[in-house]
Motif scaffolding. Structure first.
Motif, PDB file in Angstrom:
ATOM      1  N   CYS A 153       0.830  -1.208   0.000  1.00 53.07           N
ATOM      2  CA  CYS A 153       0.000   0.000   0.000  1.00 53.07           C
ATOM      3  C   CYS A 153       0.865   1.259   0.000  1.00 53.07           C
ATOM      4  N   HIS A 156       2.120   1.814  -3.459  1.00 58.24           N
ATOM      5  CA  HIS A 156       0.986   2.309  -4.255  1.00 58.24           C
ATOM      6  C   HIS A 156       0.721   3.780  -3.946  1.00 58.24           C
ATOM      7  N   HIS A 157       0.825   4.158  -2.680  1.00 58.31           N
ATOM      8  CA  HIS A 157       0.585   5.550  -2.290  1.00 58.31           C
ATOM      9  C   HIS A 157       1.602   6.474  -2.952  1.00 58.31           C
ATOM     10  N   ARG A 160       0.569   6.782  -6.587  1.00 60.78           N
ATOM     11  CA  ARG A 160      -0.629   7.604  -6.716  1.00 60.78           C
ATOM     12  C   ARG A 160      -0.308   9.077  -6.472  1.00 60.78           C
ATOM     13  N   TYR A 296      -6.729   1.693   0.811  1.00 60.10           N
ATOM     14  CA  TYR A 296      -6.209   1.036  -0.384  1.00 60.10           C
ATOM     15  C   TYR A 296      -6.429  -0.475  -0.394  1.00 60.10           C
TER      16      TYR A 296
END
Length: 343
Positions: A153, A156-157, A160, A296
């Protein structure tokens, strides 16, 4: 029950501690089946001042619910659940906005609360925190799912926050578990070209498996020059800072192209800031911070269960609870990338 307790830099011990138990009617007690040692745990392992009473550690775990408070409705005894690295109520204004990491009634595991590196954990705000899993405790996919508690996560953060999307050139600063997951996340979001900064062959080889096409072993000004050379002199559309030092953040900002973005998720360690003039004139965006993992997990879990998103290879050593001190030592000496704990 047994759990890992840190008493100072380099001093992790497995001790008998009070059993996890319900304290509030919104709590659950989870018996841990899978846990991990995080790269962020190593910062404390290297710097913690001697603490006579010790602090509980660990913030990544999966387990089976053993008991729930009277107000808990989303999980029940016997459920297999994932816990993000921060607990949250799921109902405050920030949770409703998808920013569970800023929950008004949340907190982090460890310290005075149970840590994930032990046999069981009291979970506050169980309804807003725990994610039920449609799996059995012996399912071989659980290490991949465990990565969702933090590192996947977090990667991914970063992606993003930096606006990674189809056609983007991405540079990942750091070849630890978070950096490798940032590579994986960038590939999932459609990045066209991914470059990773790293010097450890086992890790950069894994980065290539995850989607990186080039490795930059240099650091500092040499790394910035190399990245600019690889990107036609302009820099990358997105740079993901996954280390946590001021030097890494400054390099990341210098590697971004005009109009690009830096997603920073490395836990800040040295307090060193950056001169805004470093990126002001190039209109570089700086965004990131603490990952709202609870937001997420539902988004990423289907891809993890399908095998499309599999970060399980970051776990390259497995220990039992009694082996946790050796796991810390192995990671600190770079003999292991990330240690999986199987109580």
């Amino acid at each position: 029950m047994r759990a890992a307790v840190m008493f100072g830099a380099g001093d992790v011990q497995v001790k008998e501690v009070p059993d996890a138990r319900i304290a509030q009617q919104t709590d659950a007690v989870v018996r841990v089946t899978h846990a991990a040692i995080c790269g962020s745990d190593l910062w404390r392992y290297q710097k913690l001042q001697p603490t006579p009473d010790g602090v509980r550690v660990g913030h990544e775990f999966i387990g089976v619910v053993e008991e729930v408070g009277a107000q808990v409705t989303s999980v029940r005894r016997g459920d297999l659940v994932l816990a993000p690295f921060k607990w949250s109520d799921g109902t405050c204004e920030f949770c409703r906005a998808g920013l569970h990491s800023s929950c008004l009634n949340g907190g982090f595991w460890g310290g005075e609360l149970d840590g994930g590196q032990g046999e069981a954990v009291r979970v506050p705000q169980a309804d807003g925190t725990l994610v039920p899993l449609p799996l059995e405790p012996a399912d071989p996919r659980l290490p991949a799912v465990l990565a969702l508690s933090d590192v996947l996560c977090t990667g991914h953060h970063a992606a993003r926050a930096a606006g990674v999307g189809p056609g983007a050139t991405v540079v990942v600063v750091g070849d630890g578990a978070v950096g490798l997951c940032a590579v994986l996340a960038s590939a999932r979001l459609g990045a066209e070209r991914i470059v990773i900064l790293g010097r450890h062959a086992r890790r950069t080889d894994l980065a290539r498996r995850y989607g990186a096409v080039e490795v930059v072993p240099e650091r500092g000004a040499d790394a910035v020059e190399r990245v600019r050379a690889l990107t036609g002199g302009h820099g990358a559309h997105a740079v993901l800072e996954c280390v946590g030092t001021g030097a890494a953040l400054r390099d990341a900002l210098d590697m971004a192209r005009p109009g690009g973005a830096v997603g920073y998720v490395g836990v800040p360690q040295d307090g060193e800031g950056v001169d805004v003039r470093r990126f002001y004139r190039r209109n570089v965006t700086l965004a990131g911070g603490v990952t709202p993992a609870r937001a997420y997990v539902p988004v990423l879990l289907p891809d993890v269960l399908s095998g499309r998103l599999d970060a399980s290879a970051v776990f390259d050593r497995t220990v039992e609870v009694d082996g946790i001190p050796d796991g810390y030592k192995a990671m600190a000496e770079r003999e292991a990338l990330k240690v999986l704990i199987r109580p």
